[in-house]
Enzyme design. Structure first.
Site, PDB file in Angstrom:
ATOM      1  N   VAL C  79     -11.707 -29.185  35.506  1.00 57.88           N
ATOM      2  CA  VAL C  79     -12.174 -30.173  36.344  1.00 57.88           C
ATOM      3  C   VAL C  79     -11.208 -31.055  36.811  1.00 57.88           C
ATOM      4  O   VAL C  79     -10.969 -32.076  35.726  1.00 57.88           O
ATOM      5  CB  VAL C  79     -13.411 -30.726  36.209  1.00 57.88           C
ATOM      6  CG1 VAL C  79     -14.450 -31.249  36.792  1.00 57.88           C
ATOM      7  CG2 VAL C  79     -14.540 -29.810  35.261  1.00 57.88           C
ATOM      8  N   CYS C  80     -10.863 -31.276  37.991  1.00 54.70           N
ATOM      9  CA  CYS C  80     -10.436 -32.304  38.688  1.00 54.70           C
ATOM     10  C   CYS C  80     -10.845 -33.552  38.165  1.00 54.70           C
ATOM     11  O   CYS C  80     -12.003 -34.041  38.992  1.00 54.70           O
ATOM     12  CB  CYS C  80      -9.744 -31.609  39.781  1.00 54.70           C
ATOM     13  SG  CYS C  80      -8.969 -33.608  40.701  1.00 54.70           S
ATOM     14  N   ILE C  81      -9.816 -33.999  37.805  1.00 59.65           N
ATOM     15  CA  ILE C  81     -10.486 -35.805  36.915  1.00 59.65           C
ATOM     16  C   ILE C  81     -10.822 -36.648  38.590  1.00 59.65           C
ATOM     17  O   ILE C  81     -12.052 -37.198  38.197  1.00 59.65           O
ATOM     18  CB  ILE C  81      -9.841 -36.006  36.409  1.00 59.65           C
ATOM     19  CG1 ILE C  81     -10.713 -37.204  35.028  1.00 59.65           C
ATOM     20  CG2 ILE C  81      -8.275 -36.327  36.518  1.00 59.65           C
ATOM     21  CD1 ILE C  81      -9.949 -37.986  33.832  1.00 59.65           C
TER      22      ILE C  81
END
Lengths: 99, 119, 133, 133, 99, 119
Positions: C79-81
């Site tokens: 998941v893109c932080i």
């Protein structure tokens, strides 16, 4: 084969189909999924636009989305399932989803 | 006197929660016996098509909820004739009885309601 | 067709049909003997990692299906932080760092940077993106 | 203009400019001596009630601004409970009910049903909706 | 006055402006906000479409959105701030936001 | 050899996170020295307009990030001439140097890249 373009927005509400048709080459494919399958509706402007795609460019539609909307597809449309979608993603050089 | 609300439904039925959540506003208002009506406009008219099979994309059938509108006292259902024509939908291909309106009637319809929500 | 290495990227929330299409594609890819290098969740796609989504019992629970699928096949779900922070999807570490009361990322997910998308693309034959409605 | 009673409804997430426009309208309404009967958060608007959103320090934190605004003026901020559950925005009671690890609703918000929108409209002179981009 | 219509989607990507113009009456107003202010771009199709609105229907645009996009508005457009937006919401009988 | 990526940016600049997050993909790829290019298409060309003032709507200026592209080694920037014309944008009204492409060049551009992301 070159690019498999994937659309999922309604062509009546949105300009993606028009832009996609501008970018397509004769070796490209166009996969209609989600609301983009409404472009198969006969007698509509998007349906006419589909026929302006480059000669040779193939047309696919996700069968489940066509069925969900009680649409039907002409002879020039290949109705596909997910295994075939995966296969096409490999057969074309790249997949361009119009997000 | 109760304030009346027109909900204009512009969303195709199987593209997420939008169509369902728009309809829920009307059903909730109907439960309170408020004067409510619905206009199907643009892609919203696709909600009216007969013989749809949303189970093919694992979605619940919205049609049952649309048919529940009358049970909730929401009897004014309209569709834009223009939107149907643009989409190649014939009136006899509709699964729900609605009154078709021409452009002038659409303009007049809005003026009859206290509030409008267009989704 | 020869065996392919796919990177998948998902840009829509689990409430969107695009999320279901991405999952069905992923299932079909594995069933067809292909490899999934990574599944990257960006933009609204980050909501798929939330353990807080509550779906009515008679509807498919896409967030749960994603988690089960990734766990069952030992896949790399990233998941893109940056996108997750802006949308309130936090793991324990980020919740502590920003003093938020609640970590809501389900197990099986890793929060990381956009570099993970590029790295996966470099190791794959095809990137397939899913998004929109 | 005579004093008006407004109900506001917000359909977009705090990452959308529509959320900011709704807040600026609400501020201007109060500054103009008008009354806000209720602010109702629906669809993606429910994310505005999340305490988990982390906005970069050099950008306006709309979720925080909404909370401060509602608290400062003692306004009635209602989040549609059905829309919130589907999107993973839970208060303590719902988190317990559905056995989720994390309540992420900020203080100052009430989760309730769509009836609250209609009730507010009946007590107002105008409903003003904000949504889209 | 009747309905204040509020648009915020780009008229190039979206069909809301067209549908709004169909529904508008001579007593209505149209407020462009967000990306809808791109309709003020001279020489574009949406700009021409704006001029097809019913004679008498007033046109407003949120000043901050016009400025953010380096656009300019013609004499027939009233540029407004939020206090004026609130005032208009009271002056018109109802506000119809095209969400 | 590294796989190349073309990002097609179709989003107007101030309508939420979309334009920024698309650009971030390219900046991240540039940081890894990957072969990347950007095509501004449809409303994406509005990102290129000069003299914009996003501070008026309390947004950070995307233009600085766009200008950082070259620092990150992303030197291929294209815009669709068709999209500019449709929007009444003149080439000399652009704040960033890009190469304008006609329709045939657009089609050829896609074929040069291993992957495409259209946002």
């Amino acid at each position: 084969m070159a690019t498999l373009h994937v659309l999922s927005h309604s062509p009546f509400a949105d300009s993606r189909l028009d832009s996609c048709l501008v970018l397509m080459s004769v070796r490209d494919g166009l996969l209609l999924s989600g609301d983009a399958v409404y472009a198969l509706q006969p007698g509509s402007a998007p349906h006419a636009a589909l026929r302006t795609r480059p000669a040779g460019a193939r047309l696919y539609a996700l069968e489940e989305d066509v069925r969900a909307r009680a649409l039907s597809a002409g002879d020039d449309v290949e109705l596909i399932d997910y295994p075939r979608f995966v296969e096409l993603a490999g057969e074309f050089d790249r997949v361009n989803s119009w997000l | 006197m109760a304030r009346s609300l027109l909900l204009i439904a512009r969303q195709a039925p199987w593209s997420g929660l939008a169509a369902r959540e728009a309809l829920d506003i009307v059903l909730a208002g109907g439960a309170f016996d408020l004067p409510m009506a619905m206009l199907f406009l643009d892609d919203g008219v696709f909600q009216l098509a007969a013989a749809q099979q949303p189970a093919a994309v694992q979605q619940k059938d919205l049609t049952a909820n649309l048919q529940a509108l009358q049970l909730f006292g929401v009897e004014e259902l309209y569709a834009a004739g223009r939107s149907l024509r643009e989409r190649g939908l014939a009136e006899d291909a509709l699964g729900l009885p609605v009154r078709l309106l021409d452009d002038a009637e659409l303009t007049a319809l809005l003026d009859r309601f206290d509030e409008v929500i267009t989704l | 067709m020869a065996t392919m290495k796919f990177t998948l990227a998902l840009f829509s929330a689990p409430t969107s049909p695009a999320s279901r299409r991405a999952l069905r594609f992923a299932e079909a890819a594995l069933a067809g003997g292909h490899e999934i290098v990574r599944i990257f969740f960006y933009q609204e796609g980050v909501h798929g990692a939330s353990a807080n989504l509550v779906t009515p019992q008679d509807e498919p629970d896409l967030a749960r299906q994603w988690q089960d699928f990734i766990t069952a096949h030992g896949l790399d779900g990233v998941v893109c932080i940056a996108a997750a922070l802006r949308r309130g999807v936090l793991d324990g570490q980020e919740a502590r760092r920003y003093a938020r009361p609640a970590a809501n990322v389900a197990s099986g997910w890793a929060l990381s940077g956009l570099g993970q998308l590029h790295e996966a693309v470099q190791q794959s034959d095809r990137l397939v993106c899913f998004g929109g409605p």
